[in-house]
Design a protein around this motif. Structure first.
Motif, PDB file in Angstrom:
ATOM      1  N   LEU A 155       0.355   2.790 -11.924  1.00 49.83           N
ATOM      2  CA  LEU A 155       0.022   1.984 -10.672  1.00 49.83           C
ATOM      3  C   LEU A 155       0.804   0.852 -10.448  1.00 49.83           C
ATOM      4  CD1 LEU A 155      -2.149   3.145  -8.744  1.00 49.83           C
ATOM      5  CD2 LEU A 155      -3.522   1.452  -9.487  1.00 49.83           C
ATOM      6  N   LEU A 170       1.051  -3.322   0.611  1.00 49.25           N
ATOM      7  CA  LEU A 170       0.239  -2.190  -0.175  1.00 49.25           C
ATOM      8  C   LEU A 170      -0.206  -2.847  -1.158  1.00 49.25           C
ATOM      9  CD1 LEU A 170       3.167   0.576   0.381  1.00 49.25           C
ATOM     10  CD2 LEU A 170       1.327  -0.135   1.960  1.00 49.25           C
ATOM     11  N   THR A 171      -1.511  -2.622  -1.340  1.00 51.60           N
ATOM     12  CA  THR A 171      -2.209  -2.814  -2.778  1.00 51.60           C
ATOM     13  C   THR A 171      -3.071  -1.760  -3.220  1.00 51.60           C
ATOM     14  OG1 THR A 171      -3.015  -5.221  -1.518  1.00 51.60           O
ATOM     15  CG2 THR A 171      -3.934  -4.513  -3.524  1.00 51.60           C
ATOM     16  N   ARG A 172      -2.948  -1.222  -4.557  1.00 54.51           N
ATOM     17  CA  ARG A 172      -3.278  -0.294  -5.031  1.00 54.51           C
ATOM     18  C   ARG A 172      -4.227  -0.613  -6.097  1.00 54.51           C
ATOM     19  NH1 ARG A 172       2.371   0.485  -4.692  1.00 54.51           N
ATOM     20  NH2 ARG A 172       2.919   2.190  -2.977  1.00 54.51           N
ATOM     21  N   TYR A 173      -5.345  -0.004  -6.314  1.00 56.27           N
ATOM     22  CA  TYR A 173      -6.359  -0.153  -7.413  1.00 56.27           C
ATOM     23  C   TYR A 173      -7.214   1.015  -7.707  1.00 56.27           C
ATOM     24  CZ  TYR A 173      -9.232  -1.245  -3.096  1.00 56.27           C
ATOM     25  OH  TYR A 173      -9.651  -1.135  -2.016  1.00 56.27           O
ATOM     26  N   VAL A 179      -8.108   6.518  -6.640  1.00 61.45           N
ATOM     27  CA  VAL A 179      -7.002   5.839  -6.603  1.00 61.45           C
ATOM     28  C   VAL A 179      -7.112   5.273  -5.265  1.00 61.45           C
ATOM     29  CG1 VAL A 179      -4.596   5.784  -6.591  1.00 61.45           C
ATOM     30  CG2 VAL A 179      -5.853   7.127  -8.276  1.00 61.45           C
ATOM     31  N   LYS A 181      -5.289   2.797  -1.935  1.00 58.83           N
ATOM     32  CA  LYS A 181      -4.189   2.078  -1.459  1.00 58.83           C
ATOM     33  C   LYS A 181      -4.434   1.544  -0.254  1.00 58.83           C
ATOM     34  CE  LYS A 181      -0.112   4.018  -1.171  1.00 58.83           C
ATOM     35  NZ  LYS A 181       0.884   4.958  -0.752  1.00 58.83           N
ATOM     36  N   LYS A 197      -7.435   7.140   0.197  1.00 56.84           N
ATOM     37  CA  LYS A 197      -8.442   7.340  -1.134  1.00 56.84           C
ATOM     38  C   LYS A 197      -8.157   8.811  -1.561  1.00 56.84           C
ATOM     39  CE  LYS A 197     -12.388   5.679  -1.078  1.00 56.84           C
ATOM     40  NZ  LYS A 197     -13.812   5.523  -0.732  1.00 56.84           N
TER      41      LYS A 197
END
Length: 242
Positions: A155, A170-173, A179, A181, A197
């Motif tokens: 990731l 863009l932030t991914r977690y 998952v 974004k 999501k």
């Protein structure tokens, strides 16, 4: 954006979604289509459904190969774009894949991680049931999903992309088994925030879903070249169901 709004119903229907992903390379997708129809010897007289088709890139290519294809998607905006490519053997319609299909098909495709969007497992299972009920006897379904384990392990937490004068942050977690974004940008004098999501489904969990609707896995592949699936190294989780 109202958090109660289903993210795909709002984000997929914006022009910004199409801007962010305008540079997608169709070469790999077309290679996959060629490989899978050859392996499964899908006949030109078969009726195909591309479920959650987006703007129809897979549907259009399948039609160019000589197939009779219907593309279906929840996004009115995407379907309106796809309809420009319609012909006698290529049609597009607006459809929520949680709703039963009105017609039956020989092959149903659900491609490019167009599954696992819902908090409630029963909604994902409902989609699989609709796919199964939408197949003729001896029909097959093809699901092209992400390899969740590899996605999680690789990731990229933060990324900036500048496209058509718009700076997308863009932030991914990972949160609650999804998952996520987060997409933030300024455009048309406003600040916008959207989310994508997708549930972190592995092969074991998907198999539980499939058993619920009496779907059987015929083939499992790990990429668009149809190499064997490896949960640590494969880019994709591709399932052929019967």
């Amino acid at each position: 954006m109202n958090k109660k709004t289903e993210w795909f119903a709002s984000w997929f229907d914006t022009s910004y979604y199409h801007i962010l992903y305008k540079h997608r390379d169709d070469t790999e997708a077309q290679e996959f289509i060629r490989n899978i129809v050859a392996l499964l010897t899908i006949k030109k007289e078969n009726k195909l459904l591309d479920l959650a088709c987006g703007k129809g890139r897979h549907s259009i290519f399948l039609n160019k190969l000589g197939y009779d294809v219907v593309g279906a998607d929840l996004s009115k905006n995407s379907i309106n774009i796809a309809k420009k490519f319609e012909n006698e053997r290529l049609r597009f319609l607006k459809h929520d894949m949680r709703n039963p299909l009105k017609n039956k098909f020989d092959v149903i495709l659900n491609l490019f991680t167009s599954f696992g969007f819902f908090e409630d497992d029963n909604e994902d299972i409902k989609i699989l049931k609709n796919i199964k009920n939408g197949l003729h006897t001896n029909g097959i379904a093809i699901i092209d999903f992400m390899n969740s384990k590899k996605v999680i392990n690789n990731l990229v937490p933060e990324e900036v992309q500048k496209i058509d004068g718009i700076t997308f942050k863009l932030t991914r977690y990972i949160e609650n088994g999804f998952v996520i974004k987060k997409i933030n940008f300024d455009a048309d004098g406003e600040n916008h925030t959207y989310f994508e999501k997708v549930k972190c489904l592995d092969l074991t969990k998907i198999n539980l879903y499939l058993n619920t609707v009496d779907f059987k896995i015929k083939h499992t592949f790990g990429n668009y070249q149809l190499d064997p699936f490896n949960e640590n190294t494969s880019d994709r989780l591709i399932l052929v169901l019967e």
